[in-house]
Design an enzyme around this catalytic site. Structure first.
Site, PDB file in Angstrom:
ATOM      1  N   LYS A   9       0.814  -1.226   0.000  1.00 14.53           N
ATOM      2  CA  LYS A   9       0.000   0.000   0.000  1.00 14.53           C
ATOM      3  C   LYS A   9       0.846   1.273   0.000  1.00 14.53           C
ATOM      4  O   LYS A   9       0.400   2.319  -0.478  1.00 14.53           O
ATOM      5  CB  LYS A   9      -0.934   0.009   1.216  1.00 14.53           C
ATOM      6  N   GLU A  17      -9.735   5.862   3.166  1.00 16.71           N
ATOM      7  CA  GLU A  17     -10.538   4.808   3.776  1.00 16.71           C
ATOM      8  C   GLU A  17      -9.604   3.646   4.042  1.00 16.71           C
ATOM      9  O   GLU A  17      -8.573   3.520   3.400  1.00 16.71           O
ATOM     10  CB  GLU A  17     -11.661   4.364   2.835  1.00 16.71           C
ATOM     11  N   SER A  24       1.641  -9.822  -0.613  1.00 16.06           N
ATOM     12  CA  SER A  24       1.342  -8.382  -0.587  1.00 16.06           C
ATOM     13  C   SER A  24       1.575  -7.711   0.757  1.00 16.06           C
ATOM     14  O   SER A  24       1.783  -6.506   0.824  1.00 16.06           O
ATOM     15  CB  SER A  24      -0.109  -8.162  -1.033  1.00 16.06           C
TER      16      SER A  24
END
Lengths: 404, 272
Positions: free
Chosen positions: A97, A119, A386
């Site tokens: 991210k 969010e 991830s």
């Protein structure tokens, strides 16, 4: 018949469409802001200063390139194809991210917007946004479903340490989709001073293409690293799909490589047949949510359905429009992995490789293990790991009957 | 029929030199029978047109009051089909009052654009406002509505660009809905000054009547809007009265509030 490789270079078109999917289905109040973002991003994309600054941050601050690791023990345990892990869990803040958060935060600063809203579901995007904002001196407000606040307390505390304001969202199903609704309401109200830092390849154009661009470092690096180590491309590329940002980032550079099979893994929850799942591409049909036309889990009346997954990051009824396009065109295939299968893979990776994966990534690991067993030792399965799993230890302990 | 009913309504309020009053009620809130009782009562109390809110699971442009009503209407199982049925049943009782559906795109897309436009025509729907379908994406729906004589009413906001205002006005019919603030729906203390600037920009692009909504919550606001536009839309303030009223007093209390908004009786001091 559109040539997928050529088409993929052309999409999205100037209306933000990937074939039938994508677009800008948003209230009029936001149209000007979305157009402004589109112009700013188009400009920044070609701007050397911006690209150099971002590349430097990704390298010296976020730790890119992340390593590509041949999981020999896991490979041996499966007795089939070689399994390589792209270690996004080693990036700063513990997940992919950060790639997108740094890119958008830099862009917001360039646009003169010093208030950032975001969010978050699992909290990884919230932490990445709070991190980028702390470092770049931006105000950060994170909307998080109150259910997710409860199940991801570690990440909530990390965001607070980074001086972000975390606002629990009590409306609707109290999870990621409602956090996005609330963030959009904030954006509608404060649009002139605020940038909405969306964490996945969802939302109105240009978000799906912009977030993809910020995440393609994953696939570009992995492709080059594997070519160097193995002297060939992988046979399969696997990644988990919630909104779909790590998977698009991983898949996109391989799309022109026709012999490389792309498989996205969605959250099968308690089993797609039970109705308690988040397998949007497997069980949904096209619809409009959060600004884009894409596959959507909806009831017969077009109301968006409640979803379930053991991993908060996959617990979302929509999916990025480019995944809908890759499914429709047949270039990528999407399967589902249940909560139980993901948990088994979580423990297997801990035990064999000394890596604690995020529950999201464990879905991809599970499918990789099953797939590798059916292949030969000269074949290669590339998996996007991830994120790391520290945030998930409470859920894993609870699900496995263990005490912390 | 749709465009005609809306045009006659605006001609009437212009002749009477007063601001039109458009009220918003969420269909199926607090229940389906209530909607059937309320709409004719609110028209009798002075509402010139009624927007029937189609409930949606993710109403991302709504403030907390309309969100709550939408959530409860969905719990009651209110579907788009039900909204068409309600309209058809109401049509006989209020033959001259414009009935406008307002909602989000997904339930309409799911229903199918052609069946939806046919259903609206058959039920006697006069106009349609789709919150998350800007002009940019609305070509197919606008075409279907036009061929079934349903007005498509665009929303314009203070942030709208001149290009967007021009494009929306070019394909609009019925009237233009001007959002008074940059924000979600919800009652506010004052009507935003920014609406005036927006109205000026819209007027230079169209001769259609203009309605102003978002934040209109009392008679003073309605009169203020009347100085520069043709009609005021009241939604959240009315839904709040509904939320606060016991079921037995629902029709009486909301009718009283609408009479105040319409200027039929003097407003009570402090009631907002």
């Amino acid at each position: 018949m559109v040539d997928i490789n050529q088409a993929n270079r052309l999409f999205p078109d100037d209306r933000g469409r990937f074939g039938d999917f994508g677009g800008k289905f948003i209230p009029e109040t936001l149209m000007a802001a979305v157009s402004e973002l589109e112009s700013a991003y188009t400009e920044a994309k070609e701007n050397d200063d911006f690209q150099t600054r971002l590349a430097n941050l990704l390298h010296s601050y976020a730790g890119r390139p992340t390593s590509l690791y041949l999981a020999e023990n896991l490979t041996r345990a499966c007795g089939g194809a070689k399994i390589y892990l792209k270690r996004e869990d080693l990036a700063h803040t513990g997940a992919h991210k950060i790639n997108n958060a740094l890119g958008q935060a830099l862009l917001a600063k360039r646009m003169g917007k010093n208030r950032i809203i975001a969010e978050t579901g699992a909290g990884q995007h919230g932490v990445a946004s709070a991190t980028a904002c702390a470092m770049l001196g931006l105000e950060c407000i994170v909307y998080m479903g109150s259910e997710d606040v409860k199940r991801q307390s570690l990440n909530v505390f990390r965001m607070k340490l980074l001086e972000a304001e975390v606002i629990p969202v009590d409306s609707g199903t109290k999870t990621l989709k409602d956090a996005i609704n609330e963030a959009i309401r904030d954006w509608v109200t404060n649009v002139e001073t605020t940038h909405y830092l969306i964490g996945s390849v969802v939302g109105p154009h240009p978000y799906p293409v912009m977030v993809r661009d910020f995440q393609t470092a994953i696939g570009r690096e992995a492709r080059a690293q594997l070519l160097e180590i193995e002297g060939k491309l992988p046979d399969y590329v696997l990644a988990c799909v919630g909104g779909g940002s790590n998977s698009i980032g991983m898949f996109y550079p391989f799309v022109p490589d026709e012999d490389v099979k792309l498989i996205g893994l969605e959250a099968g929850g308690e089993g797609v047949e039970t109705g308690n799942h988040s397998a949007t591409l497997s069980a949904g049909r096209p619809g409009v949510l959060h600004g884009a036309m894409s596959y959507l889990l909806q009831d017969e009346h077009g109301q968006v359905m409640e979803t379930h997954s053991i991993s908060a990051g996959l617990d979302y009824p929509g999916v990025g429009p480019e995944h809908s396009y890759l499914k429709a065109s047949g270039r990528a295939e999407y399967r589902d992995v249940t909560d139980g299968q993901a948990l088994d893979a979580f423990h297997l990776l801990c035990r064999t490789e000394g890596i604690i994966p995020a529950l999201e990534s464990s879905h991809a690991v599970s499918a990789a293990v099953d797939l590798a067993k059916t292949l030969t030792p000269d074949q290669v399965v590339l998996v996007c790991l991830s994120g790391r799993g520290d945030k998930d230890i409470d859920i894993v302990a609870q699900s496995s009957g263990l005490q912390i | 029929m749709g465009e005609l009913r809306i045009r006659r309504m605006f001609e009437k309020v212009r002749e009477q030199k007063r601001p039109g009053l458009i009220v918003f009620v969420t269909a199926g809130f607090p229940d389906m029978d209530a909607t059937m009782e309320l709409v004719p009562a609110l028209v009798a109390a002075g509402a010139d047109a009624v927007e029937l809110g189609v409930p949606f699971s993710d109403p991302l442009a709504e403030g907390p009051v309309i969100q709550e009503s939408s959530f409860k209407a969905l719990q009651n199982g209110t579907s788009l089909e039900d909204c068409l049925d309600i309209t058809e049943a109401l049509r006989g009782q209020i033959p001259d009052t414009p009935l406008i559906l307002m909602g989000y795109y997904n339930p309409i897309y799911n229903y199918g654009l052609i069946p939806f436009a046919q259903g609206c025509h058959q039920a006697g729907v006069d106009g349609l406002i789709t919150v998350d379908l800007p002009g940019f994406e609305s070509d197919h729906l606008v075409a279907e509505c036009q061929s079934h004589e349903i007005s498509t009413i665009p929303l314009l906001a203070p942030t709208s660009t001149d290009e967007s205002i021009k494009a929306s006005c070019a394909e609009a019919s019925g009237f233009i809905y001007c959002i008074s603030v940059t924000g979600v729906t919800g009652a506010r203390e004052q009507v935003s000054g920014r609406s005036i600037e927006l109205l000026d920009r819209v007027k230079s692009n169209t001769d259609l009547p203009l309605a102003v909504g978002f934040g209109i919550s009392n008679r003073t606001h309605v009169e203020e809007v009347g100085n520069t536009a043709d009609a005021a839309v009241v939604g959240s303030a009315l839904i709040r009265v509904m939320l606060e009223s016991p079921r037995k007093e629902l029709v009486e209390r909301t009718s009283r509030f609408v009479r105040e908004l319409a200027g039929v009786t003097l407003p009570n001091q402090g009631v907002v």
